[in-house]
Design an enzyme around this catalytic site. Sequence first.
Site, mmCIF file in Angstrom:
data_model
loop_
_atom_site.group_PDB
_atom_site.id
_atom_site.type_symbol
_atom_site.label_atom_id
_atom_site.label_comp_id
_atom_site.label_asym_id
_atom_site.label_seq_id
_atom_site.Cartn_x
_atom_site.Cartn_y
_atom_site.Cartn_z
ATOM 1 N N GLU A 111 0.825 -1.211 0.000
ATOM 2 C CA GLU A 111 0.000 0.000 0.000
ATOM 3 C C GLU A 111 0.862 1.265 0.000
ATOM 4 O O GLU A 111 0.520 2.254 -0.636
ATOM 5 C CB GLU A 111 -0.912 0.040 1.236
ATOM 6 N N LYS A 157 24.111 0.071 -0.647
ATOM 7 C CA LYS A 157 23.515 -1.085 0.029
ATOM 8 C C LYS A 157 23.775 -1.091 1.529
ATOM 9 O O LYS A 157 24.844 -0.725 1.985
ATOM 10 C CB LYS A 157 24.017 -2.375 -0.595
ATOM 11 N N ARG A 159 10.547 0.965 -4.114
ATOM 12 C CA ARG A 159 10.863 -0.226 -4.892
ATOM 13 C C ARG A 159 10.979 -1.466 -4.029
ATOM 14 O O ARG A 159 11.683 -1.478 -3.036
ATOM 15 C CB ARG A 159 12.209 -0.039 -5.620
ATOM 16 N N CYS A 160 10.272 -2.517 -4.431
ATOM 17 C CA CYS A 160 10.358 -3.784 -3.719
ATOM 18 C C CYS A 160 10.842 -4.867 -4.668
ATOM 19 O O CYS A 160 10.641 -4.753 -5.873
ATOM 20 C CB CYS A 160 8.990 -4.187 -3.180
ATOM 21 N N ASP A 214 26.643 -13.122 -16.239
ATOM 22 C CA ASP A 214 26.588 -11.894 -15.434
ATOM 23 C C ASP A 214 26.775 -12.176 -13.956
ATOM 24 O O ASP A 214 26.136 -13.074 -13.408
ATOM 25 C CB ASP A 214 25.216 -11.220 -15.610
ATOM 26 N N HIS A 216 21.827 4.879 -17.107
ATOM 27 C CA HIS A 216 20.787 5.200 -16.128
ATOM 28 C C HIS A 216 20.027 6.467 -16.471
ATOM 29 O O HIS A 216 19.096 6.844 -15.767
ATOM 30 C CB HIS A 216 21.390 5.296 -14.729
ATOM 31 N N CYS A 266 25.823 -0.846 -18.684
ATOM 32 C CA CYS A 266 24.946 -1.910 -18.185
ATOM 33 C C CYS A 266 23.903 -2.207 -19.269
ATOM 34 O O CYS A 266 23.972 -1.649 -20.372
ATOM 35 C CB CYS A 266 24.297 -1.478 -16.867
HETATM 36 N N1 GLN Z 1 22.566 -8.895 -18.983
HETATM 37 C C1 GLN Z 1 21.852 -8.062 -18.072
HETATM 38 C C2 GLN Z 1 21.191 -6.914 -18.825
HETATM 39 O O1 GLN Z 1 21.750 -6.428 -19.742
HETATM 40 C C3 GLN Z 1 22.753 -7.508 -16.999
HETATM 41 C C4 GLN Z 1 21.994 -6.703 -15.965
HETATM 42 C C5 GLN Z 1 22.786 -6.344 -14.750
HETATM 43 O O2 GLN Z 1 23.978 -6.322 -14.777
HETATM 44 N N2 GLN Z 1 22.135 -6.026 -13.652
HETATM 45 O O3 GLN Z 1 20.126 -6.472 -18.496
HETATM 46 ZN ZN ZN Z 2 25.000 -4.107 -15.055
#
Ligand code: GLN
Ligand code: ZN
Length: 763
Positions: free
Chosen positions: A18, A116, A526-527, A610, A705, A737
């Site tokens: 909620e 973290k 975020r969960c 990964d 990002h 990423c």
């Molecule tokens: N292979 C994943 C991606 O490209 C790697 C994601 C990650 O490193 N958290 O989404």
């Molecule tokens: Zn990554």
Amino acid sequence: MSIKTNILGYPRVGANRELKKAEEAYWAGKNSKQELLDTAALIRKGNWQLQKESGIDLIPSNDFSFYDQTLDLSLCVGAIPERYNNLKNDRLELYFAMAHGYQKDGIDVTAMEMTKWFDTNYHYIVPEFTRDQQFELTYNKAAAEFSEALALGIKTKPVLIGPITYLLLGKEKETGFNRIELLDRLLPAYIDILKQLEQLGAEYVQIDEPFLNTDITEQIKDAYRKAFARINESVKLKIVLTTYFDGLADNASLAAELNPAILHIDLARAPQSWKDVVRVLPKTASLSLGVVDGRNIWKNDFRQSLDIINKVKDVIGDERILIATSCSLLHSPFDLDNEKNEKTLPAEVKRWLAFARQKVTEVANLASLAGGKPDYFAKAALQSNVSDIEDRRTSKLTNNDEVKRRVAEVTPDFAKRKSSFRERIVEQHRELYLPLYPTTTIGSFPQTTDVRSWRSKFKKEEITKEQYTELLKGEIERTIRKQEEIGLDVLVHGESERNDMVEYFGEQLSGFAFTQNGWVQSYGSRCVKPPVIYGDVSRPNPMTVDWITYAQNLTDKPVKGMLTGPVTILQWSFVRNDQPRAVTMKQIALAIRDEVQDLEKAGIKVIQIDEPAIREGLPLRKADREEYLEKAVEAFRISASGVKDSTQIHTHMCYSQFNDIIKHIAAMDADVITIECARSQMNLLGAFADFKYPNEIGPGVYDIHSPRVPSVDEMVNLLRKAAQVISPAQLWVNPDCGLKTRGWAETEAALRNMVEAARIMRN
Ligand code: GLN
Ligand code: ZN
């Protein structure tokens, strides 16, 4: 004699998330501030009443947060960075601006950093300190929530992050001082919080000092002594000095010196740690025994817990003990009774689980049983507990002899490639014909609303498996064509069939179950919903081969197979506690190894495994880190080493602090590693350069990002910086990423620029 009970904190997102929903609606301007405040008050009330009804003595308050408890304290003691000065007239707006930035009405300020929380997947907002940092009590959230509960007839135990842990969690924003030196300035504000609680009639206050369970310097030890001496002089509150996520070990006598009314220790994480503590605990102090694991979802083994409790009782007597959760239940999902899907969570497995709500009852029952005169309910609970634990131990679901045999037969050779990197790379270059500065991406391509809607329709059985497969094939083909057009060298299929990089594999491995509502807060609203590893893990069928070979057959360029590694799968799941984590990790490693080998057989020449979660699993104590890293590296190597020399193994990690673990990263012996680097302007490549990292490396040249499209020049500059410290023959060109969260337009533009940057570098 009745033994007291102590809960360290309760989940705050609500049984049906909620709080998340109310916050996100508020941020989107879809509900009012009042609606958000009402939702929050309702959650707090529900939590307190539930614990009260379960007979808990020390019920936490101020464990609620709209975002994060560290940020709460920063706001309360006035540690508010200057850039938020224009936002100070609305406390909640200011708070959310600190959490995730603010871009409105001509104001544009960045968020505070997030990182973290110890070795959990919960993220806190890092306090920012300046040399002349001042503190003053601007708002007493703990007092407000204590009063709120009192008005409901419940006298709670306010929870605060301790002053030393608070300072240590922060970061110096300028040079020339150490944040621990700020203690003298912090203490008056901190003590003001406590004084007001005392005036309001609080009896206990929980002060969290998990840094007592880490390796600390003499300077920090002195700071502890000073802080708690001042607190004890200033207020008569009973201090529940709280530690978790490891044992006190050599800090046990320091903790005792701090003169707590109650000392809390984590016996789920460090079951033997009470021994160090009882020896030094002053006679005036009680011991809170954290036997019910707050970090996991397994039913407590009552007989085992009672055994520990009785041993402690024999030494210090039952007047001086409390029964508690090991840490805050923030890290547990809300309520097992909300789980109704037997297909993903079999009834038998469900019997072995306990979520936050059930854990509260466990604490109450254990206290009743340990007190010697258990009530009817506690006796019945013990009986069913014994049979559930026994069922789990012997269940066919948990035990797979074939898997156990395989793990036992793993020899050191499993973790070794056939030849050294030097020899392998020659074969790989011959096989792959890549140019200098080869370009690639990290795996995922934009997960559009279309892609997500197909998945949800498929899950709801609104489209057939065949239809779903056809739609995804179309997406894969478009993704391949797009990459060819952009001119990338090593292509990917785009991961459009995956919702989540761990869940996707968990759903296909045996030994995994999934909850419907097992949400745990990760950061802010975020969960995450971690899979449950309940049994021996094996791979009944190939998991990715069809998708990858489909993609490979569409093109002459190499397509990189994409897998999640054993450490990350383990780290982002609820892991069984009836065998060492390292054994479960090895089982997963073997399953991934099978997949790697099947991909190779199907003609895939590049395979990425990964491992973004390796770093966060680092234990709190330095002495335990070596062993953890060795096991993690071994698991990765087992998964990666079953292939020919000419098959190229990549790995990826989404961070860049490698200084202290570079030796182990190198020991993973991946042929290519891609890492995050753009945000730090390649400075963090230093660790690789200093170490003379021998294998190939792709430092991310742009930050995925944000939707911003970096220019060719920018990326060329970054690559030049990289080429100064790493040999160009070793370098790859790739983003930071995966591109899953981006839109196609900016992705395409950024990748075109990236490919152009690589071309310029080649000339
Ligand atoms: N292979 C994943 C991606 O490209 C790697 C994601 C990650 O490193 N958290 O989404
Ligand atoms: Zn990554």
